[in-house]
Design an enzyme around this catalytic site. Sequence first.
Site, PDB file in Angstrom:
ATOM      1  N   LYS A 185       0.840  -1.199   0.000  1.00  0.00           N
ATOM      2  CA  LYS A 185       0.000   0.000   0.000  1.00  0.00           C
ATOM      3  C   LYS A 185       0.884   1.262   0.000  1.00  0.00           C
ATOM      4  O   LYS A 185       2.109   1.164  -0.013  1.00  0.00           O
ATOM      5  CB  LYS A 185      -0.956  -0.034   1.202  1.00  0.00           C
ATOM      6  CG  LYS A 185      -1.799  -1.329   1.282  1.00  0.00           C
ATOM      7  CD  LYS A 185      -2.858  -1.411   0.199  1.00  0.00           C
ATOM      8  CE  LYS A 185      -3.429  -2.801  -0.014  1.00  0.00           C
ATOM      9  NZ  LYS A 185      -4.194  -3.388   1.049  1.00  0.00           N
TER      10      LYS A 185
HETATM   11  C1  LIG Z   1      -5.127  -4.461   1.471  1.00  0.00           C
HETATM   12  C2  LIG Z   1      -6.604  -4.448   1.510  1.00  0.00           C
HETATM   13  C3  LIG Z   1      -7.338  -4.939   2.605  1.00  0.00           C
HETATM   14  C4  LIG Z   1      -6.717  -5.700   3.730  1.00  0.00           C
HETATM   15  O1  LIG Z   1      -5.660  -5.100   4.338  1.00  0.00           O
HETATM   16  P1  LIG Z   1      -4.586  -5.976   5.160  1.00  0.00           P
HETATM   17  O2  LIG Z   1      -3.763  -4.953   5.848  1.00  0.00           O
HETATM   18  O3  LIG Z   1      -3.816  -6.782   4.161  1.00  0.00           O
HETATM   19  O4  LIG Z   1      -5.330  -6.843   6.112  1.00  0.00           O
HETATM   20  C5  LIG Z   1      -8.709  -4.781   2.582  1.00  0.00           C
HETATM   21  N1  LIG Z   1      -9.345  -4.201   1.553  1.00  0.00           N
HETATM   22  C6  LIG Z   1      -8.677  -3.752   0.475  1.00  0.00           C
HETATM   23  C7  LIG Z   1      -9.440  -3.105  -0.638  1.00  0.00           C
HETATM   24  C8  LIG Z   1      -7.295  -3.871   0.414  1.00  0.00           C
HETATM   25  O5  LIG Z   1      -6.641  -3.454  -0.671  1.00  0.00           O
END
Ligand SMILES: *Cc1c(COP(=O)(O)O)cnc(C)c1O
Length: 380
Positions: A185
């Site tokens: 991210k």
């Molecule tokens: C990355 C992501 C998540 C989950 O996040 P984590 O930190 O990996 O648990 C949930 N929703 C979306 C749209 C994501 O891209």
Amino acid sequence: MTEQAYIPYGRQAISDEDIATVVSVLKSDWLTTGPNINAFEEVFAAQCGVGYAVAVNSGTAALHCAMYAINLQPGDEVILPSMTFAATSNSVLYQGGTPVFVDVLEGNLLIDPEQVLQAITPQTKAVVAVDYAGHPCDYDALRAICDQHNLVLISDACHAVGGSYNGRPVGSLADLSTFSFHPVKHMTTGEGGMITTENEEYAQRMRTFRNHGITTDHRQRAENGSWYYEMVDLGYNYRITDFQCALGQSQLTKLPLWVSQRQEIASQYDVFFANYSGLTPLQKLGNVQHAYHLYVVRADSIQQRDLYFEGLRNQNVGVNLHYIPVHMHPFYKNNKQRIKQEKLTNTEAAYSSILTLPIYPDMLTGNSAHEVITRIQNIK
Ligand SMILES: *Cc1c(COP(=O)(O)O)cnc(C)c1O
């Protein structure tokens, strides 16, 4: 032929300052539940222009906290897109709710407000908008629908931190907004997540929920010299550590720069695709700051998509596919009685044509977008 340098689809950026701040916390008294949790929450809330932010140990935990905050009960329905990561929908199931999948708009793969309206029943409790690829959803339309039908609006903003809609920051656009700090991210804490809200009661419920359902945390008890605590509801251990929150604060200072760098890389791609016929980028509306977690293009057919996918992977480009629609996963296919789904025509068509190209700030240094473009042009 010389080996082409590998270009992943996403990559974190960790500086010496990031490392120094983590090390300083590791040498301090509080490894977890210490002062850095509040400090990170405060700067994050300020950056989103909201009253409260609650830090947890993943984006998935953030979504689960949000579902708990609204008191989601078995039988309650939550309307959401299927074009998302499975965690969005899993969080509804964790609380015993029913995910109701609705279709997305063809041009930008964001939840279609018209489809949301049609899926509302007396059991509907909430709508989850996913800012797919980093493009904020149509929050004005969604807000109007939710207000009219007394529904909670939740934003899964895991792709869109640092973006904005009609000049308002992502994180302030829904009743609850969730974020992930996974390394792929925009900013990272290793694993980590955050929920933002204007609602004090939601914030308090989530603080309890992330700590086993216990009303005071370890540090509060140390400070007031008391051993007494009460577990008032069934919670989880969703706590994030202090050294992660130190990293989060350090990373957050660079977020505006990183978002603008992602936008610059996206515009390099845009310029190329404006005169290229094999692949078409998703539409971007003029009233948003797109955070570009992903740069997604579409091919004319599944055969063409697969051709580009393999052609780029063979040239060491880490292209990817976001996402396999949630309703098509074996678990969801095998548990049809636990979900509802409307016609998902655009979602399924997108699944056969989309491709995610690399995008991350460090690509600017190596002029890597142009390198990706060159490798796309090699495919015939
Ligand atoms: C990355 C992501 C998540 C989950 O996040 P984590 O930190 O990996 O648990 C949930 N929703 C979306 C749209 C994501 O891209």
